[in-house]
Design a protein around this motif. Structure first.
Motif, PDB file in Angstrom:
ATOM      1  N   LEU A  39      18.737 -12.279   1.880  1.00 21.11           N
ATOM      2  CA  LEU A  39      17.490 -12.676   1.240  1.00 21.11           C
ATOM      3  C   LEU A  39      17.191 -11.678   0.143  1.00 21.11           C
ATOM      4  CD1 LEU A  39      14.679 -14.024   1.002  1.00 21.11           C
ATOM      5  CD2 LEU A  39      13.965 -12.584   2.884  1.00 21.11           C
ATOM      6  N   SER A  40      17.072 -12.192  -1.057  1.00 19.46           N
ATOM      7  CA  SER A  40      16.695 -11.310  -2.153  1.00 19.46           C
ATOM      8  C   SER A  40      15.174 -11.291  -2.200  1.00 19.46           C
ATOM      9  CB  SER A  40      17.291 -11.847  -3.440  1.00 19.46           C
ATOM     10  OG  SER A  40      16.496 -11.469  -4.507  1.00 19.46           O
ATOM     11  N   PHE A  41      14.634 -10.137  -2.005  1.00 14.16           N
ATOM     12  CA  PHE A  41      13.203 -10.025  -1.734  1.00 14.16           C
ATOM     13  C   PHE A  41      12.534  -9.207  -2.835  1.00 14.16           C
ATOM     14  CE2 PHE A  41       9.612  -8.031   0.407  1.00 14.16           C
ATOM     15  CZ  PHE A  41       8.983  -9.133   0.890  1.00 14.16           C
ATOM     16  N   VAL A  42      11.494  -9.778  -3.389  1.00 14.28           N
ATOM     17  CA  VAL A  42      10.771  -9.078  -4.450  1.00 14.28           C
ATOM     18  C   VAL A  42       9.408  -8.692  -3.889  1.00 14.28           C
ATOM     19  CG1 VAL A  42       9.861  -9.225  -6.776  1.00 14.28           C
ATOM     20  CG2 VAL A  42      11.892 -10.503  -6.148  1.00 14.28           C
ATOM     21  N   HIS A  43       9.078  -7.435  -4.032  1.00 14.59           N
ATOM     22  CA  HIS A  43       7.808  -6.994  -3.459  1.00 14.59           C
ATOM     23  C   HIS A  43       6.960  -6.303  -4.504  1.00 14.59           C
ATOM     24  CE1 HIS A  43       5.249  -5.922  -0.090  1.00 14.59           C
ATOM     25  NE2 HIS A  43       5.041  -4.779  -0.703  1.00 14.59           N
ATOM     26  N   ARG A  44       5.713  -6.702  -4.560  1.00 15.77           N
ATOM     27  CA  ARG A  44       4.730  -5.987  -5.394  1.00 15.77           C
ATOM     28  C   ARG A  44       3.601  -5.576  -4.496  1.00 15.77           C
ATOM     29  NH1 ARG A  44       5.664 -10.501  -8.057  1.00 15.77           N
ATOM     30  NH2 ARG A  44       7.015 -10.420  -9.879  1.00 15.77           N
ATOM     31  N   PRO A  45       3.068  -4.397  -4.699  1.00 21.15           N
ATOM     32  CA  PRO A  45       2.017  -3.936  -3.757  1.00 21.15           C
ATOM     33  C   PRO A  45       0.773  -4.801  -3.830  1.00 21.15           C
ATOM     34  CG  PRO A  45       2.305  -2.384  -5.562  1.00 21.15           C
ATOM     35  CD  PRO A  45       3.412  -3.363  -5.674  1.00 21.15           C
ATOM     36  N   LYS A  46       0.473  -5.287  -5.027  1.00 22.74           N
ATOM     37  CA  LYS A  46      -0.741  -6.101  -5.120  1.00 22.74           C
ATOM     38  C   LYS A  46      -0.363  -7.485  -5.590  1.00 22.74           C
ATOM     39  CE  LYS A  46      -3.080  -1.961  -6.454  1.00 22.74           C
ATOM     40  NZ  LYS A  46      -2.734  -1.095  -7.549  1.00 22.74           N
ATOM     41  N   GLU A  47      -1.143  -8.404  -5.166  1.00 20.40           N
ATOM     42  CA  GLU A  47      -0.858  -9.773  -5.608  1.00 20.40           C
ATOM     43  C   GLU A  47      -2.158 -10.410  -6.042  1.00 20.40           C
ATOM     44  OE1 GLU A  47       2.197 -12.843  -3.972  1.00 20.40           O
ATOM     45  OE2 GLU A  47       2.555 -11.080  -5.179  1.00 20.40           O
TER      46      GLU A  47
ATOM     47  N   SER B 293       6.220 -12.503   2.619  1.00 17.61           N
ATOM     48  CA  SER B 293       5.542 -11.529   1.764  1.00 17.61           C
ATOM     49  C   SER B 293       4.293 -11.002   2.448  1.00 17.61           C
ATOM     50  CB  SER B 293       5.135 -12.196   0.451  1.00 17.61           C
ATOM     51  OG  SER B 293       6.195 -12.226  -0.429  1.00 17.61           O
ATOM     52  N   ALA B 294       3.534 -11.932   3.034  1.00 20.98           N
ATOM     53  CA  ALA B 294       2.284 -11.521   3.672  1.00 20.98           C
ATOM     54  C   ALA B 294       2.563 -10.571   4.822  1.00 20.98           C
ATOM     55  CB  ALA B 294       1.539 -12.743   4.167  1.00 20.98           C
ATOM     56  N   LYS B 295       3.610 -10.914   5.595  1.00 19.42           N
ATOM     57  CA  LYS B 295       3.908 -10.077   6.751  1.00 19.42           C
ATOM     58  C   LYS B 295       4.335  -8.684   6.304  1.00 19.42           C
ATOM     59  CE  LYS B 295       6.036 -10.284  11.240  1.00 19.42           C
ATOM     60  NZ  LYS B 295       6.915 -10.982  12.148  1.00 19.42           N
ATOM     61  N   VAL B 296       5.209  -8.658   5.302  1.00 23.93           N
ATOM     62  CA  VAL B 296       5.694  -7.356   4.836  1.00 23.93           C
ATOM     63  C   VAL B 296       4.553  -6.573   4.210  1.00 23.93           C
ATOM     64  CG1 VAL B 296       7.209  -6.248   3.167  1.00 23.93           C
ATOM     65  CG2 VAL B 296       8.049  -8.136   4.535  1.00 23.93           C
ATOM     66  N   ARG B 297       3.736  -7.265   3.445  1.00 18.82           N
ATOM     67  CA  ARG B 297       2.634  -6.553   2.786  1.00 18.82           C
ATOM     68  C   ARG B 297       1.695  -5.963   3.820  1.00 18.82           C
ATOM     69  NH1 ARG B 297       1.316 -10.315  -0.574  1.00 18.82           N
ATOM     70  NH2 ARG B 297       2.924  -9.680  -2.027  1.00 18.82           N
ATOM     71  N   GLY B 298       1.515  -6.697   4.926  1.00 22.36           N
ATOM     72  CA  GLY B 298       0.645  -6.179   5.978  1.00 22.36           C
ATOM     73  C   GLY B 298       1.202  -4.915   6.602  1.00 22.36           C
ATOM     74  N   ASN B 299       2.520  -4.764   6.556  1.00 21.30           N
ATOM     75  CA  ASN B 299       3.131  -3.594   7.192  1.00 21.30           C
ATOM     76  C   ASN B 299       3.413  -2.476   6.206  1.00 21.30           C
ATOM     77  OD1 ASN B 299       3.214  -4.466   9.844  1.00 21.30           O
ATOM     78  ND2 ASN B 299       4.998  -5.761   9.427  1.00 21.30           N
TER      79      ASN B 299
ATOM     80  N   ASP C 138       0.306   7.465  -1.730  1.00 21.68           N
ATOM     81  CA  ASP C 138      -0.949   7.743  -2.434  1.00 21.68           C
ATOM     82  C   ASP C 138      -0.777   7.759  -3.942  1.00 21.68           C
ATOM     83  OD1 ASP C 138      -2.126   7.941  -0.036  1.00 21.68           O
ATOM     84  OD2 ASP C 138      -1.853  10.101   0.151  1.00 21.68           O
ATOM     85  N   ASN C 139       0.428   8.173  -4.371  1.00 22.20           N
ATOM     86  CA  ASN C 139       0.573   8.376  -5.809  1.00 22.20           C
ATOM     87  C   ASN C 139       1.018   7.103  -6.526  1.00 22.20           C
ATOM     88  OD1 ASN C 139       3.060   8.162  -4.773  1.00 22.20           O
ATOM     89  ND2 ASN C 139       3.931   9.981  -5.755  1.00 22.20           N
ATOM     90  N   LEU C 140       0.870   5.999  -5.903  1.00 24.49           N
ATOM     91  CA  LEU C 140       1.340   4.756  -6.522  1.00 24.49           C
ATOM     92  C   LEU C 140       0.377   4.315  -7.619  1.00 24.49           C
ATOM     93  CD1 LEU C 140       3.516   2.523  -6.220  1.00 24.49           C
ATOM     94  CD2 LEU C 140       1.741   1.245  -5.038  1.00 24.49           C
ATOM     95  N   LYS C 141       0.961   4.032  -8.764  1.00 27.00           N
ATOM     96  CA  LYS C 141       0.115   3.559  -9.874  1.00 27.00           C
ATOM     97  C   LYS C 141       0.604   2.179 -10.291  1.00 27.00           C
ATOM     98  CE  LYS C 141      -1.001   8.005 -11.928  1.00 27.00           C
ATOM     99  NZ  LYS C 141       0.238   8.724 -11.596  1.00 27.00           N
ATOM    100  N   GLY C 142      -0.314   1.376 -10.676  1.00 27.19           N
ATOM    101  CA  GLY C 142       0.058   0.053 -11.203  1.00 27.19           C
ATOM    102  C   GLY C 142       0.556  -0.875 -10.115  1.00 27.19           C
ATOM    103  N   ASN C 143       1.352  -1.795 -10.523  1.00 23.07           N
ATOM    104  CA  ASN C 143       1.841  -2.817  -9.593  1.00 23.07           C
ATOM    105  C   ASN C 143       3.351  -2.936  -9.740  1.00 23.07           C
ATOM    106  OD1 ASN C 143       1.729  -4.758  -7.703  1.00 23.07           O
ATOM    107  ND2 ASN C 143       0.887  -6.359  -9.028  1.00 23.07           N
TER     108      ASN C 143
ATOM    109  N   SER D 199      -4.653  -2.922  13.959  1.00 24.03           N
ATOM    110  CA  SER D 199      -3.261  -2.655  14.322  1.00 24.03           C
ATOM    111  C   SER D 199      -2.322  -2.784  13.137  1.00 24.03           C
ATOM    112  CB  SER D 199      -2.818  -3.612  15.430  1.00 24.03           C
ATOM    113  OG  SER D 199      -3.008  -4.924  14.996  1.00 24.03           O
ATOM    114  N   VAL D 200      -2.790  -3.305  12.022  1.00 22.71           N
ATOM    115  CA  VAL D 200      -1.891  -3.418  10.880  1.00 22.71           C
ATOM    116  C   VAL D 200      -2.251  -2.366   9.845  1.00 22.71           C
ATOM    117  CG1 VAL D 200      -1.449  -5.862  11.182  1.00 22.71           C
ATOM    118  CG2 VAL D 200      -3.360  -5.121   9.787  1.00 22.71           C
ATOM    119  N   ALA D 201      -1.226  -2.008   9.066  1.00 21.51           N
ATOM    120  CA  ALA D 201      -1.422  -0.913   8.126  1.00 21.51           C
ATOM    121  C   ALA D 201      -2.234  -1.377   6.919  1.00 21.51           C
ATOM    122  CB  ALA D 201      -0.067  -0.389   7.673  1.00 21.51           C
ATOM    123  N   GLN D 202      -1.825  -2.503   6.378  1.00 24.51           N
ATOM    124  CA  GLN D 202      -2.538  -2.963   5.195  1.00 24.51           C
ATOM    125  C   GLN D 202      -3.129  -4.336   5.467  1.00 24.51           C
ATOM    126  OE1 GLN D 202      -0.259  -3.750   1.749  1.00 24.51           O
ATOM    127  NE2 GLN D 202      -2.004  -3.564   0.371  1.00 24.51           N
ATOM    128  N   ALA D 203      -4.410  -4.410   5.304  1.00 27.08           N
ATOM    129  CA  ALA D 203      -5.085  -5.656   5.659  1.00 27.08           C
ATOM    130  C   ALA D 203      -4.901  -6.689   4.559  1.00 27.08           C
ATOM    131  CB  ALA D 203      -6.566  -5.375   5.856  1.00 27.08           C
TER     132      ALA D 203
END
Lengths: 269, 230
Positions: free
Chosen positions: A261-269, A186-192, A197-202, B163-167
């Motif tokens: 892998l069933s992967f669940v992603h939320r922009p904020k944690e 999750s951390a790796k994906v979130r970093g990438n 811009d128009n994302l609202k909420g989580n 180097s990363v998009a989201q810190a």
């Protein structure tokens, strides 16, 4: 002028060595305090596993206290009453003797009958005794068998409990590794992830990621969209960019990730 | 477990993985801390001894013994003598020498004696205050040195973020942790040094006051002795 005597500067021999040792000791104590006093390790909390057990096999089942059957009291063979001695005076008349003979005969017959009856009674008693012995024997056998079965069942239950405990420990370990690597991924994906811009909420996106055993991402498919296609695409791109994903070395834990892998992603944690 | 994935934040690991300038700073601070503790202990022993010897000498001096006998004893054990004993010895020797010269006035004798005592006093004070400046320097400078190491380490950690998009916090946390160790070390070196410096300067001031009073009183005693001898 003899100045030198005055001008001397005596350097006293300070306990320099002792001071040095003490200084080193202070630092050593401080380092030990840091190393052992402060927990620098990030510890993943182990998920709590709860086993719901219908019955409780672990505690010793109260053994049925079977009192050993009391041996049946030895049957008292009734002594046949001793034949009564005929108390007849023999110095009487012949008639009397005859009568006596007759009487004797009757008595003898009676005696015989009585003896026979006693014998029969004894035999009957003996037979009964034998039967009772047999019964008791059977009963004892039964009890012994029951006890044996009980012990076997107990041992079995214990073995099962041990196996279950080992399995649950293993399960805990595996799920801990799984949780840890889920977080890492999750951390790796979130970093990438580059959020639109128009994302609202989580909002939540669910993806199905096909992985190679090395962690290389083969394909990503959105199984449940967040409703924002730009965000969905961003997550898919982020997952592809994160390839190879970190995978646990544990085989069982890896099984949760590797083919799919069933992967669940939320922009904020 | 993959080594680069394990979030191993053990102390040793953090120090060994720090960037080179931060490591240099840490080494510097460790050296400063070791040195300052060494001096702290040396000074502690030296000051304790000075205090003890001075107390003993004052008791003996004001105990009303013979000054000549006292002088003989002090002169015999020069190396083991305390600061005040040496002042006494210097003054008394000068006094004896001047008194033996004919036609010297009382003022000259006393002035010469005082000069001799003051010279010894300065020297002794210098000996007592040696190394204190090092403690003062460590106390005032090592926090800055540690701060420099920390700032440098945090700079490196944030550069890695570009180097990363989201810190995420996980990407900077190890860098910041290792950088903060430098500050911790700086403070560890500085705090005892400052405490010891303040304590020792106070102790030395009190000792110096006692020695100066002794010099004045001893001059008076000698002045009273001059007419008798002449």
């Amino acid at each position: 002028m003899n100045v030198p005597a005055d001008a001397r500067f005596v350097s006293r021999s300070d306990p320099k060595l002792l001071a040095g040792v003490l200084a080193l000791g202070v630092h050593l104590a401080f380092v030990l305090l840091l190393v052992f006093g402060v927990s620098w390790q990030t510890q993943h909390p182990a998920p709590v596993m709860v086993d719901v057990w219908q019955d409780l096999p672990e505690p010793q089942p109260a053994r049925p206290q079977l009192a050993p059957p009391k041996p049946a009291p030895p049957p008292k063979a009734e002594e046949p009453p001793p034949p009564k001695a005929p108390d007849i005076a023999l110095e009487k008349k012949k008639a009397e003797a005859e009568h006596l003979k007759k009487l004797k005969a009757i008595e003898a017959a009676e005696e015989k009958a009585r003896a026979e009856a006693a014998k029969a009674a004894r035999e009957k008693l003996q037979a009964e005794q034998k039967k009772r012995d047999l019964l008791r024997q059977m009963e004892e056998d039964d009890l012994r068998r029951v006890a044996d079965e009980e012990a076997a069942r107990e041992a079995n239950a214990m073995k099962q409990a041990a196996a279950r405990a080992a399995a649950s420990a293993r399960q805990t370990e595996v799920s801990r590794a799984m949780g840890q690597y889920r977080d890492l991924i999750s951390a790796k994906v979130r970093g990438n992830t580059r959020l639109p811009d128009n994302l609202k909420g989580n909002p939540e996106v669910r993806c199905l990621v096909k992985l190679l055993p090395t962690g290389e991402v083969q394909s990503v498919r959105v199984t449940r969209s967040s409703g924002n296609t730009a965000y969905d695409d961003a997550v898919v791109r982020a997952i592809e960019k994160s390839s190879p994903l970190p995978l646990p070395s544990d085989r069982d834990a890896r099984a949760a990730f590797v083919p799919e892998l069933s992967f669940v992603h939320r922009p904020k944690e | 477990m993959n080594p680069e994935l394990s979030q191993d934040l053990s102390l040793l690991h953090l120090i060994l993985n720090a960037s080179f300038p931060v490591q240099v700073v840490m080494l510097l601070l460790l050296g400063a801390s070791l040195m300052s503790w060494w001096f702290i202990f040396i000074k502690l022993f030296a000051l304790k001894r000075a205090l003890r010897v001075t107390d003993a000498f004052e008791r003996e001096f004001w105990g009303g013994g013979d000054l000549n006998a006292l002088y003989q004893r002090v002169a015999a054990e020069r190396d083991g003598a305390g600061e005040m004993e040496r002042i006494f010895e210097a003054g008394f020797r000068e006094f004896m020498k001047l008194r033996q010269q004919a036609g010297v006035s009382v003022h000259v004798i006393i002035d010469g004696t005082r000069r001799a005592m003051r010279a010894t006093y300065q020297r002794e004070l210098d000996g007592l205050e040696s190394h204190l400046s090092f403690l003062a320097t460590v106390g005032s400078v090592s926090p800055y040195v540690g701060l420099f190491g920390t700032v440098w380490g945090i700079m490196i950690a944030f550069m890695g973020l570009s180097s990363v998009a989201q810190a995420t916090l996980a990407q900077v946390a190890p860098g910041i942790a290792e950088a903060l160790i430098a500050t911790a070390m700086g403070l560890f070196a500085a705090i005892p040094a400052v405490v010891a410096y303040n304590r020792y300067t106070h102790d030395i001031d009190r000792l110096a006051n006692r020695m100066e009073s002794f010099m004045e009183e001893f001059s008076n005693i000698l002045q009273r002795q001059v007419p008798k001898a002449v």
